[in-house]
Design a protein around this motif. Structure first.
Motif, PDB file in Angstrom:
ATOM      1  N   ARG A 111       4.815   6.926  64.997  1.00 40.33           N
ATOM      2  CA  ARG A 111       4.785   7.389  63.606  1.00 40.33           C
ATOM      3  C   ARG A 111       4.209   8.801  63.540  1.00 40.33           C
ATOM      4  N   LYS A 112       4.738   9.575  62.590  1.00 41.63           N
ATOM      5  CA  LYS A 112       4.196  10.910  62.296  1.00 41.63           C
ATOM      6  C   LYS A 112       3.827  10.935  60.818  1.00 41.63           C
ATOM      7  N   ASP A 113       2.519  11.089  60.575  1.00 38.58           N
ATOM      8  CA  ASP A 113       1.998  11.050  59.203  1.00 38.58           C
ATOM      9  C   ASP A 113       2.422   9.764  58.491  1.00 38.58           C
ATOM     10  N   GLY A 114       2.438   8.664  59.242  1.00 37.36           N
ATOM     11  CA  GLY A 114       2.770   7.361  58.679  1.00 37.36           C
ATOM     12  C   GLY A 114       4.252   7.051  58.617  1.00 37.36           C
ATOM     13  N   LYS A 115       5.091   8.020  58.925  1.00 38.80           N
ATOM     14  CA  LYS A 115       6.540   7.809  58.873  1.00 38.80           C
ATOM     15  C   LYS A 115       7.062   7.382  60.242  1.00 38.80           C
TER      16      LYS A 115
ATOM     17  N   VAL B 186      -3.061   3.574  68.218  1.00 39.18           N
ATOM     18  CA  VAL B 186      -3.667   4.687  68.952  1.00 39.18           C
ATOM     19  C   VAL B 186      -3.387   6.002  68.242  1.00 39.18           C
ATOM     20  N   ASP B 187      -4.444   6.777  68.044  1.00 36.80           N
ATOM     21  CA  ASP B 187      -4.310   8.114  67.457  1.00 36.80           C
ATOM     22  C   ASP B 187      -4.033   9.106  68.578  1.00 36.80           C
ATOM     23  N   ASN B 188      -2.853   9.731  68.524  1.00 39.72           N
ATOM     24  CA  ASN B 188      -2.452  10.687  69.562  1.00 39.72           C
ATOM     25  C   ASN B 188      -2.623  12.130  69.125  1.00 39.72           C
ATOM     26  N   GLY B 189      -3.234  12.338  67.963  1.00 41.13           N
ATOM     27  CA  GLY B 189      -3.494  13.695  67.483  1.00 41.13           C
ATOM     28  C   GLY B 189      -2.337  14.292  66.712  1.00 41.13           C
TER      29      GLY B 189
ATOM     30  N   GLN C  89      10.372  13.140  75.861  1.00 43.78           N
ATOM     31  CA  GLN C  89      10.103  14.373  75.144  1.00 43.78           C
ATOM     32  C   GLN C  89       8.609  14.473  74.847  1.00 43.78           C
ATOM     33  N   SER C  90       8.138  15.695  74.659  1.00 48.87           N
ATOM     34  CA  SER C  90       6.718  15.905  74.408  1.00 48.87           C
ATOM     35  C   SER C  90       6.399  15.739  72.927  1.00 48.87           C
ATOM     36  N   LYS C  91       5.112  15.642  72.641  1.00 48.23           N
ATOM     37  CA  LYS C  91       4.677  15.529  71.251  1.00 48.23           C
ATOM     38  C   LYS C  91       5.028  16.807  70.483  1.00 48.23           C
TER      39      LYS C  91
ATOM     40  N   VAL D 142       0.150  12.071  64.777  1.00 47.49           N
ATOM     41  CA  VAL D 142       1.016  11.162  65.537  1.00 47.49           C
ATOM     42  C   VAL D 142       0.222   9.924  65.946  1.00 47.49           C
ATOM     43  N   THR D 143       0.792   8.749  65.707  1.00 45.05           N
ATOM     44  CA  THR D 143       0.167   7.492  66.129  1.00 45.05           C
ATOM     45  C   THR D 143       1.203   6.633  66.843  1.00 45.05           C
ATOM     46  N   THR D 144       0.727   5.828  67.780  1.00 47.53           N
ATOM     47  CA  THR D 144       1.579   4.856  68.462  1.00 47.53           C
ATOM     48  C   THR D 144       1.001   3.462  68.207  1.00 47.53           C
TER      49      THR D 144
END
Length: 289
Positions: free
Chosen positions: A223-227, A172-175, A237-239, A178-180
């Motif tokens: 993940r953030k930018d694949g990391k 899922v793309d969370n914008g 916590q929030s995004k 950020v992806t889950t």
């Protein structure tokens, strides 16, 4: 006597003109007419502006003949799609990807390179006779039965397909990069392109070849930018807080790199300064010999 006759004739002519004058001109000559017209026009302009700002009522439709030759109704710009998902995920807090947090336990934690040796060993995944770091967390129930997996954060489904090793995988793309990721699922309740809200059902936990000895689980990643990052650290916590934390870590690493470079430069310079001296010493030793 003559002037009086002339005046009387003039009055007669004016009265005759007024009698022959059209009614609309008589109406227009009244003092209150023009102010009333101006006020009416001003009211129409104001009403038009307010209507344009608020738009038509929800559910109104507009037809664009240039795009729809059949004359079918097309939703207007102001008509909201009930299936749309709010994009304001910056304020949403990451939730555990299950309906009941107390019904699951962390069977396999996230592999943290800064953790103790014991914690790192506990976060290794055995696959094909090889130990690999766990890039997320594995959740399971005490009963070992399947359970519903839910969206940790709102977003758009980028991927919903079966993988030979990981079972069904939903990404899922969370914008904002950020992806889950939800894997080791036995089934999915979404498709690629679907909009999901926080708490919506993603699928059902299952088994996979990659986590061969884990039993029935869901493998969850953030993940953030694949990391990959440790999901447990960001639940609640929030995004926005995740993005800030990642930015702070990046700046910290950059400062450490700059500090290391600044420390290494004098050492290199010292070695360069000492090199000629060593050569001179060796030359003097050979000459003496």
């Amino acid at each position: 006597m003559v002037p009086e006759v002339i005046i009387m004739k003039k009055d007669e002519k004016q009265s005759t003109r007024q009698e022959n004058m059209p009614k609309w001109r008589k109406f227009a000559r009244k003092r209150w007419v023009y102010p009333a017209v101006y006020l009416g026009l001003a009211a129409i302009v104001i009403a038009s502006v307010l209507w344009m700002q608020t738009g038509p009522n929800e559910g109104d439709y507009s037809i664009d003949p240039s795009k729809n030759g059949s004359g079918e109704k097309e939703t207007s710009l102001y008509n909201q799609n009930k299936d749309a998902v709010p994009v304001n995920t910056m304020k949403e807090q990451f939730q555990w990807p299950v309906k009941d947090r107390n019904a699951v336990t962390v069977q396999k934690p996230f592999y943290d390179y800064n953790a103790s040796l014991e914690d790192q060993q506990a976060a290794l995944v055995l696959n094909d006779h090889t130990y690999r770091p766990n890039t997320g967390i594995n959740l399971s129930t005490e009963s070992g039965k399947s359970f519903a997996v839910t969206a940790s954060l709102s977003g758009t489904v980028l991927k919903a397909e079966e993988d030979p090793e990981l079972g069904y995988v939903v990404k899922v793309d969370n914008g904002d990069g950020v992806t889950t990721i939800y894997s080791s699922l036995k089934s999915t309740a979404v498709e690629k392109g679907d909009k999901v809200e926080q708490g919506d059902k993603i699928g059902m936990a299952g088994q996979s070849d990659y986590f061969e000895k884990a039993g029935v689980i869901v493998h969850f990643e953030i993940r953030k930018d694949g990391k990959p990052v440790n999901p447990v650290s960001y639940f609640g916590q929030s995004k926005a807080e995740l993005l800030k934390s990642m930015s702070d870590d990046t700046n910290k690493d950059k400062k450490q790199d700059d500090s290391s470079s600044a420390t290494d430069e004098p050492k290199q310079q010292k070695k360069q300064d000492e090199a000629p001296k060593n050569d001179e010493t060796s030359n003097e030793t050979s000459n003496n010999a």
